[in-house]
Design an enzyme around this catalytic site. Structure first.
Site, PDB file in Angstrom:
ATOM      1  N   GLU A 181      -5.629   7.891   8.067  1.00  0.00           N
ATOM      2  CA  GLU A 181      -5.331   8.912   7.037  1.00  0.00           C
ATOM      3  C   GLU A 181      -3.838   9.243   6.995  1.00  0.00           C
ATOM      4  O   GLU A 181      -3.296   9.957   7.846  1.00  0.00           O
ATOM      5  CB  GLU A 181      -6.159  10.188   7.214  1.00  0.00           C
ATOM      6  N   SER A 182      -3.205   8.749   5.918  1.00  0.00           N
ATOM      7  CA  SER A 182      -1.742   8.829   5.827  1.00  0.00           C
ATOM      8  C   SER A 182      -1.184  10.252   5.932  1.00  0.00           C
ATOM      9  O   SER A 182      -0.171  10.477   6.601  1.00  0.00           O
ATOM     10  CB  SER A 182      -1.282   8.186   4.515  1.00  0.00           C
ATOM     11  N   VAL A 229      -6.081   1.082   5.497  1.00  0.00           N
ATOM     12  CA  VAL A 229      -4.784   1.299   6.123  1.00  0.00           C
ATOM     13  C   VAL A 229      -4.077   2.418   5.347  1.00  0.00           C
ATOM     14  O   VAL A 229      -4.387   2.644   4.178  1.00  0.00           O
ATOM     15  CB  VAL A 229      -3.932   0.003   6.103  1.00  0.00           C
ATOM     16  N   CYS A 245       0.829  -1.208   0.000  1.00  0.00           N
ATOM     17  CA  CYS A 245       0.000   0.000   0.000  1.00  0.00           C
ATOM     18  C   CYS A 245       0.866   1.263   0.000  1.00  0.00           C
ATOM     19  O   CYS A 245       1.648   1.493   0.927  1.00  0.00           O
ATOM     20  CB  CYS A 245      -0.898  -0.015   1.236  1.00  0.00           C
TER      21      CYS A 245
END
Ligand SMILES: N[C@@H](CCC(=O)N[C@@H](CS)C(=O)NCC(=O)O)C(=O)O
Length: 177
Positions: free
Chosen positions: A61-62, A50, A10
């Protein structure tokens, strides 16, 4: 100890992995199988996505995770010092989908896309935070999809790859290709 709910392939998770490595933070990883996501993931993140960070509270939330980590572990700083530069960096993060993400996923689906044009104008090279927001997709375009990068991006990536945090992600992606 921090925990990162992570999936190796991801690119959003890669943002968190790179920042944690860059800051030298020790953390535990819980690997999520994206093809068979556990039901409890929705309790951590109602979107079922993720990455999710647990630092005594749960944060999905990256891009938010990246900024949180930059405040929590200030060295080395990823956001620039000046107010104007910080605002510009946040704008480049906010526009990720428009400036690369949407075309990347169109390319992945085999649909018409403007990835080559997007790569020509990618807003990287000015802020480490923005660099790490975009880098996971640039690396996957080159390593997984065989998309040639403009010279400016090759040079940018070559310089960043000297950093262990980025080298580790490059190696991981080459293992996926
Ligand atoms: N906006 C989210 C996007 C995260 C995301 O889309 N992650 C993917 C894996 S790369 C995911 O969990 N997908 C599961 C799904 O879409 O249901 C972020 O920046 O963290």
């Amino acid at each position: 100890m921090l925990t990162l709910y992570d999936a190796p392939r991801c690119p959003y998770c890669a943002r968190a992995r790179i920042v944690l490595a860059e800051k030298g933070v020790e953390y535990e990883t819980v690997e999520i199988d994206l093809g068979n996501r556990p039901g409890w993931l929705y309790e951590l993140n109602p979107a079922g996505k993720v990455p999710v960070l647990d630092d005594g509270f749960v944060l999905p939330e990256s891009a938010v995770i990246m900024e949180y980590l930059d405040e929590r572990f200030p060295e080395p700083a990823l956001l620039p010092a000046g107010r104007e530069e910080r605002a510009r960096a946040r704008l480049a993060v906010f526009r990720f989908d428009d400036l690369l993400g949407d075309d990347y996923y169109a390319l992945r689906r085999g649909e018409p896309n403007a990835v080559p044009e997007r790569l020509e104008t990618l807003p990287v090279g000015e802020s480490r935070l923005v660099d790490y927001v975009y880098l996971p997709w640039v690396v996957r375009l080159r390593e997984v999809y065989g998309v040639p990068l403009p010279d400016r991006l090759e040079e940018w990536l070559r310089e960043l790859a000297a950093r262990p945090a980025v080298a580790a992600e490059l190696e991981l992606v080459r293992g996926l290709a």
